[in-house]
Design a protein around this motif. Structure first.
Motif, PDB file in Angstrom:
ATOM      1  N   LEU A  89     -67.747   5.585 -22.240  1.00  0.00           N
ATOM      2  CA  LEU A  89     -66.295   5.456 -22.403  1.00  0.00           C
ATOM      3  C   LEU A  89     -65.951   4.399 -23.458  1.00  0.00           C
ATOM      4  O   LEU A  89     -65.127   4.624 -24.341  1.00  0.00           O
ATOM      5  CB  LEU A  89     -65.664   5.094 -21.053  1.00  0.00           C
ATOM      6  CG  LEU A  89     -64.147   5.180 -20.987  1.00  0.00           C
ATOM      7  CD1 LEU A  89     -63.680   6.620 -21.152  1.00  0.00           C
ATOM      8  CD2 LEU A  89     -63.645   4.615 -19.653  1.00  0.00           C
ATOM      9  N   ALA A  90     -66.655   3.252 -23.383  1.00  0.00           N
ATOM     10  CA  ALA A  90     -66.390   2.173 -24.344  1.00  0.00           C
ATOM     11  C   ALA A  90     -66.718   2.636 -25.761  1.00  0.00           C
ATOM     12  O   ALA A  90     -65.972   2.380 -26.712  1.00  0.00           O
ATOM     13  CB  ALA A  90     -67.228   0.952 -23.979  1.00  0.00           C
ATOM     14  N   ARG A  91     -67.832   3.339 -25.894  1.00  0.00           N
ATOM     15  CA  ARG A  91     -68.242   3.770 -27.242  1.00  0.00           C
ATOM     16  C   ARG A  91     -67.405   4.930 -27.759  1.00  0.00           C
ATOM     17  O   ARG A  91     -67.208   5.066 -28.973  1.00  0.00           O
ATOM     18  CB  ARG A  91     -69.733   4.102 -27.246  1.00  0.00           C
ATOM     19  CG  ARG A  91     -70.591   2.844 -27.123  1.00  0.00           C
ATOM     20  CD  ARG A  91     -72.032   3.172 -26.859  1.00  0.00           C
ATOM     21  NE  ARG A  91     -72.860   1.974 -26.832  1.00  0.00           N
ATOM     22  CZ  ARG A  91     -73.045   1.200 -25.773  1.00  0.00           C
ATOM     23  NH1 ARG A  91     -72.453   1.485 -24.621  1.00  0.00           N
ATOM     24  NH2 ARG A  91     -73.815   0.126 -25.848  1.00  0.00           N
ATOM     25  N   GLU A  92     -66.917   5.771 -26.857  1.00  0.00           N
ATOM     26  CA  GLU A  92     -66.000   6.830 -27.302  1.00  0.00           C
ATOM     27  C   GLU A  92     -64.740   6.208 -27.896  1.00  0.00           C
ATOM     28  O   GLU A  92     -64.238   6.665 -28.939  1.00  0.00           O
ATOM     29  CB  GLU A  92     -65.640   7.747 -26.114  1.00  0.00           C
ATOM     30  CG  GLU A  92     -66.751   8.753 -25.788  1.00  0.00           C
ATOM     31  CD  GLU A  92     -66.599   9.427 -24.431  1.00  0.00           C
ATOM     32  OE1 GLU A  92     -67.297  10.421 -24.185  1.00  0.00           O
ATOM     33  OE2 GLU A  92     -65.790   8.945 -23.603  1.00  0.00           O
ATOM     34  N   ALA A  93     -64.262   5.159 -27.251  1.00  0.00           N
ATOM     35  CA  ALA A  93     -63.040   4.503 -27.737  1.00  0.00           C
ATOM     36  C   ALA A  93     -63.245   3.935 -29.135  1.00  0.00           C
ATOM     37  O   ALA A  93     -62.406   4.120 -30.020  1.00  0.00           O
ATOM     38  CB  ALA A  93     -62.613   3.404 -26.765  1.00  0.00           C
ATOM     39  N   THR A  94     -64.393   3.266 -29.361  1.00  0.00           N
ATOM     40  CA  THR A  94     -64.589   2.643 -30.676  1.00  0.00           C
ATOM     41  C   THR A  94     -64.912   3.669 -31.760  1.00  0.00           C
ATOM     42  O   THR A  94     -64.801   3.373 -32.946  1.00  0.00           O
ATOM     43  CB  THR A  94     -65.702   1.571 -30.645  1.00  0.00           C
ATOM     44  OG1 THR A  94     -66.836   2.114 -29.995  1.00  0.00           O
ATOM     45  CG2 THR A  94     -65.257   0.323 -29.931  1.00  0.00           C
TER      46      THR A  94
END
Ligand code: COA
Ligand code: MG
Length: 293
Positions: A108-113
């Motif tokens: 989720l964190a990497r999808e956002a960035t």
């Protein structure tokens, strides 16, 4: 997904061959087929390859097998490959729903960035590679909406157990591994995701592959892992419903539709009840989209 073909991330032209193999999914491996000193280079190769491959118009699903969470390598794997937008991550040595919650958060964190929609990247978990994992195979339900399939493995499990073999003299899996296989199947059904059978490592033995694939289909698996392109056709064939199976399933669905509200119907002199209807519907769904389900 009927066939999922592994290819080492540093496999050079094997990556292109895997794309052209007819497999429903290609799994670019960063784990067991890559030695520790080659991990960094393999991450770069995987990302470079994915970058272009995801843009192809007709293509298999593209997955990356990352290293297990406990190795401490998975974060760097994800940092390298998420920007290249894989369809899914394969998580080895998964230990139940709690591990999925962790990987879900990492994604989720990497999808956002990286400008990807939340939940874009799905997860396929290898659910039986450690002793602890066997006791947690029933905990996947509801852990993450990313989970699309469970699969199982016998090699790492036998190493952890200290076993000298995982098959008997006739090539049949020993009891512990049959248990692992059954737990994968039941865990997947409980989580309402696809169950995928493990690899047949002897890739020259097509008869053994056919036997194991037929047994897997009989028992409820709807796909199987492959390590060599020669295995793909056999697997795809076995998991593609035949015209006779489709006709039978259609007749059953039609019989229920002709008698709405009825719990049992007779077709060709045989009684069928609701579980049979469910099975027929699933078969028809697989017949319509063989590479997806
Ligand atoms: N994906 C794509 N292409 C593959 C392939 C794979 N998994 N395995 C073999 N090929 C190709 C080979 O490159 C070779 O191509 P060529 O005829 O143009 O030279 C062709 O298929 C025939 O291969 P073959 O000679 O029979 O096998 P090999 O000795 O080259 O490879 C393995 C054997 C086991 C090393 C190889 O199949 C492999 O790397 N498998 C995947 C291993 C893996 O990812 N393991 C981790 C999960 S358990
Ligand atoms: Mg392994």
């Amino acid at each position: 997904m009927r066939s999922l073909l592994f290819v080492p991330a540093d496999g050079g032209n094997k990556l292109d061959k895997a794309m052209a193999s007819g497999a429903d999914a290609v799994i670019i491996d960063l784990e067991d087929s890559i030695s520790p000193e080659r991990k960094e280079g393999a991450r770069r190769s995987a990302a470079d390859f994915l970058q272009d491959a995801v843009r192809m118009s007709r293509r298999p699903r593209l997955m990356v097998r990352v290293n297990a969470i406990a190795t401490g390598l998975a974060d760097a794997d994800l940092d390298a490959v998420v920007p290249a937008r894989p369809d899914a991550i394969m998580l080895p040595k998964a230990e139940g729903g709690a591990d999925l919650v962790h990987v879900d958060a990492k994604l989720l964190a990497r999808e956002a960035t990286n400008g990807l929609a939340d939940g874009h990247i799905k997860i396929v978990a290898i659910a039986t590679e450690t002793a602890s994992a066997l006791f947690l195979a029933g905990t996947y339900r509801g852990a993450s909406t990313r989970l699309e399939a469970l699969t199982w493995g016998a090699e790492d499990l036998s190493a952890e157990l200290g076993a000298q073999a995982n098959r008997d003299a006739d090539g049949r899996f020993l009891d512990v591994y049959r248990l692992a296989r059954a737990l994968c199947l039941a865990g997947a059904a409980a989580a309402q995701v696809q169950a995928i059978d493990t690899v047949t490592v002897d890739f020259r033995d097509i008869a053994a592959l056919r036997r194991e694939t037929e047994a897997a289909r009989r028992d409820g698996f709807t796909g199987k892992l492959a390590i060599h392109p020669a295995q793909v056709t056999v697997i795809n064939e076995a998991f593609t419903p035949t015209p006779a199976q489709i006709a039978e399933a259609r007749a059953l669905v039609a019989a229920f539709e002709a008698h709405p509200g009825k719990g049992t119907v007779g077709v060709d002199g045989v009684m069928h009840d609701r579980p049979h209807l469910e099975r027929a519907r699933r078969l028809l769904a697989r017949a319509n989209a063989p590479s997806v389900n």
